[in-house]
Write a protein that holds these residues in place. Sequence first.
Motif, PDB file in Angstrom:
ATOM      1  N   VAL A   5       0.787  16.232  -0.688  1.00  0.00           N
ATOM      2  CA  VAL A   5       0.709  14.590  -2.324  1.00  0.00           C
ATOM      3  C   VAL A   5      -0.209  14.246  -1.553  1.00  0.00           C
ATOM      4  N   HIS A 233       1.883  11.000  -6.134  1.00  0.00           N
ATOM      5  CA  HIS A 233       2.344  10.479  -4.691  1.00  0.00           C
ATOM      6  C   HIS A 233       4.145   9.747  -5.279  1.00  0.00           C
ATOM      7  N   SER A 237       8.276  10.138  -4.246  1.00  0.00           N
ATOM      8  CA  SER A 237       7.684   8.863  -4.020  1.00  0.00           C
ATOM      9  C   SER A 237       9.785   8.803  -3.416  1.00  0.00           C
TER      10      SER A 237
END
Length: 239
Positions: A5, A233, A237
Amino acid sequence: MKIYVGTPEEIAKLAAERYVKLLNEKPDAVLGHATGSTPLGLYAELIRLNKEGRMSYAKATSFNLDEYVGLDGTHDQSYRYFMDKNLFDHIDIRKECTFVPSGLDTSDSTAAAYDKAIEAAGGIDVQLLGIGNNGHIGFNEPNTPFGSITHKVELTQSTREANARFFASIDEVPTHAVTMGIKTVMNARSIILMAIGKAKAPIIRATVCGEVTPEVPASVLQLHPDVEIYLDHDAASLL
Ligand code: PGA
């Protein structure tokens, strides 16, 4: 599954290093490429690294995932055109070693010959994938059999709507495509899946944490021994 990530720039750079490593270890690697907005950052990075001499594509072969039915390679929305413009024209790959399914000859025998050509080239070393909001990989829409090889498909309304942004109107978005099958993708020795943006978060969660089911085509990747997933991100999430 290994999950990375970062920002879109960070994951593009990280994924690009995989290609540097592979092409240096195996200059005649067979690469499976993808189209769409997601790989653009990666392709820009690969072009930069190739120009810097970090790796060469001179002996590599490429097979793309899919192509729209009815568009020939000169159409600016064809995936052949996309690949030339966004990658192949800017790296040292031999154009005759880059393959994209035919959008014009969509017979079963020609589609099956695409799988045979991949096999004859030695099989795909790294297959790059984006993911549709409905979990499609390539154009394998929900409920495509996991055993499918390259074949012609009807695009779902949601896929046509998602891709309408590239055409003058939704009516111009082709209704069909030719795509590598799920089995074709799963035959690759390793797989890199990339996703960027909040809209992809639910399907990324279903892909990584959900049930393995043809209703979520990308969930099949849970069964592959070597998958790396690169997420920004936002896409990560809901994990
Ligand atoms: P995108 O498409 O990269 O433009 O989001 C991905 C896909 O539909 O596979």
